[in-house]
Design a protein around this motif. Structure first.
Motif, PDB file in Angstrom:
ATOM      1  N   THR A   1     116.371   4.148  15.744  1.00  0.00           N
ATOM      2  CA  THR A   1     114.970   4.526  15.885  1.00  0.00           C
ATOM      3  C   THR A   1     114.384   3.846  17.106  1.00  0.00           C
ATOM      4  OG1 THR A   1     114.060   2.688  14.596  1.00  0.00           O
ATOM      5  CG2 THR A   1     114.792   4.635  13.367  1.00  0.00           C
ATOM      6  N   ARG A   2     113.235   4.330  17.559  1.00  0.00           N
ATOM      7  CA  ARG A   2     112.588   3.691  18.708  1.00  0.00           C
ATOM      8  C   ARG A   2     112.232   2.240  18.377  1.00  0.00           C
ATOM      9  NH1 ARG A   2     110.036   4.929  23.605  1.00  0.00           N
ATOM     10  NH2 ARG A   2     109.639   2.885  24.525  1.00  0.00           N
TER      11      ARG A   2
ATOM     12  N   ILE B   1     115.325   0.153  18.861  1.00  0.00           N
ATOM     13  CA  ILE B   1     115.636  -0.039  20.281  1.00  0.00           C
ATOM     14  C   ILE B   1     114.649  -1.007  20.934  1.00  0.00           C
ATOM     15  CG2 ILE B   1     115.817   1.150  22.507  1.00  0.00           C
ATOM     16  CD1 ILE B   1     116.725   3.643  20.869  1.00  0.00           C
ATOM     17  N   ASP B   2     113.403  -0.956  20.510  1.00  0.00           N
ATOM     18  CA  ASP B   2     112.399  -1.865  21.072  1.00  0.00           C
ATOM     19  C   ASP B   2     112.713  -3.328  20.764  1.00  0.00           C
ATOM     20  OD1 ASP B   2     110.983   0.202  22.188  1.00  0.00           O
ATOM     21  OD2 ASP B   2     109.475   0.313  20.595  1.00  0.00           O
TER      22      ASP B   2
END
Length: 353
Positions: free
Chosen positions: A70-71, A74-75
């Motif tokens: 998911t974003r 990744i963040d």
């Protein structure tokens, strides 16, 4: 502590190849901080082998996407990457001897992986034990991209190293000797049971003792550990074998006489779980204290870990570009394009362009 073992014991005569030191390649997915299970499964061997091999440590953020993509996941990569590197430096990895690099920042690895995909069959990958292992096995270019000679990994990663060995052999047979055949390096303790006693230590299960935990946190976690479920009073003889608390004593308590005494009294019903756990907490904290001291030193240098990752990534990319060029030359791919380019240039000259 346990004594690590290797599938092929290195000697001074075998630590160089083609005019360079042999290389170690291993790493982790940046999903969070490292724990004691990571230490006994791989980090302990990394610390030992850095004295003998040129060390490359991958921050496998692309492999992470097989389970966390998911974003939001990744963040967190940059934070988790810093934590992972800091954990290893604190554990005893020497920043002067180690090269840490971010997988996604070296696109040439993906190109190598594309070339290697043609050398492994789907049925071979299907023999890998789990889907997660299969995904790792498909990404065999990471070990070969820096010509890794040894790979210290935990038990869960054995399958993808075996596939990599097969790929290296097949490439060499088809195109000439380019790659060393990487050797597995394993520890006597390949997995560590979690504090809940139900499964291996895992961040996702919340049953870990982190390398970065402070003393109070360690004591709290040890107090909550599972022991012999059939022992409801201290005067009842207990089982030592398979008991998580004693497994941890064996792994981390360096006072072997104390461990032997605790085991004898536990079997005889002459010691309670409270004392056994208190002494385990003290032993684990003694084990972690040097790491805490090193951690404080590194944390006192803002941006230092970021520099290590960036410098290591740039150095590794140079190495990988050279390997990719060698691979293409061996396969004849470079020659194919050069022939087409020469023909195209000749055609333009004939037309007067």
């Amino acid at each position: 502590m346990t004594t690590p073992v290797t599938t092929s014991a290195p000697s001074d005569a075998t630590l160089e190849v083609a005019g360079r030191r042999k290389r170690m390649l291993t790493g982790d997915r940046p999903t969070g901080k490292l724990h004691l299970g990571h230490f006994v499964g791989s980090v302990e061997n990394r610390i030992r082998l850095q004295e003998e091999y040129e060390a490359f440590f991958i921050i496998a953020d692309l492999h992470m996407l097989t389970t966390k993509n998911t974003r939001a996941d990744i963040d967190q990569v940059s934070t988790n990457a810093r934590d992972m590197v800091l954990d290893q430096l604190s554990a005893g990895i020497d920043p002067e001897k180690a090269t840490f690099y971010l997988q996604s920042a070296i696109p040439e690895v993906s190109e190598l992986n594309t070339l290697f995909q043609n050398l492994v069959t789907v049925p071979r990958l299907e023999r890998v034990p789990s889907l997660k292992d299969m995904a790792r096995a498909a990404g065999k270019a990471d070990i070969l991209c820096v010509k890794g000679d040894v790979v210290p990994v935990g038990k869960d990663n054995h399958a993808h190293v075996e596939v990599t060995r097969e790929i290296a052999r097949r490439f060499n047979n088809l195109y000439g000797e380019v790659f060393p055949i990487p050797e597995l390096v394993i520890s006597e303790i390949t997995t560590l049971v979690g504090t809940d006693g139900q499964a291996k230590m895992s961040k996702s299960l919340g049953n870990t003792i982190l390398l970065s935990d402070n003393a109070d946190t360690v004591r709290r976690k040890v107090r909550g550990m599972y022991t012999d479920p059939n022992r409801i009073r201290a005067d009842i003889p207990g089982t030592v074998e398979g008991n998580p608390v004693f497994l941890y004593h064996d792994a981390f308590n360096q006072d072997r006489d104390e461990v032997a005494d605790l085991k004898d009294r536990y079997r005889a019903g002459r010691v309670g779980d409270v004392e056994v756990k208190e002494k385990l907490a003290a032993a684990v904290n003694t084990f972690l204290e040097p790491m805490r001291e090193r951690r404080a030193q590194y944390e006192g240098r803002p941006g230092y870990v970021d520099e290590i990752i960036v410098d290591g990534t740039e150095l590794t990319r140079v190495e990988v570009k050279a390997v990719l060029a060698e691979v293409k030359k061996a396969m004849g791919i470079t020659g194919t394009y050069n022939q087409l380019r020469r023909k195209a240039e000749q055609a333009r000259k004939r037309r007067g362009e």
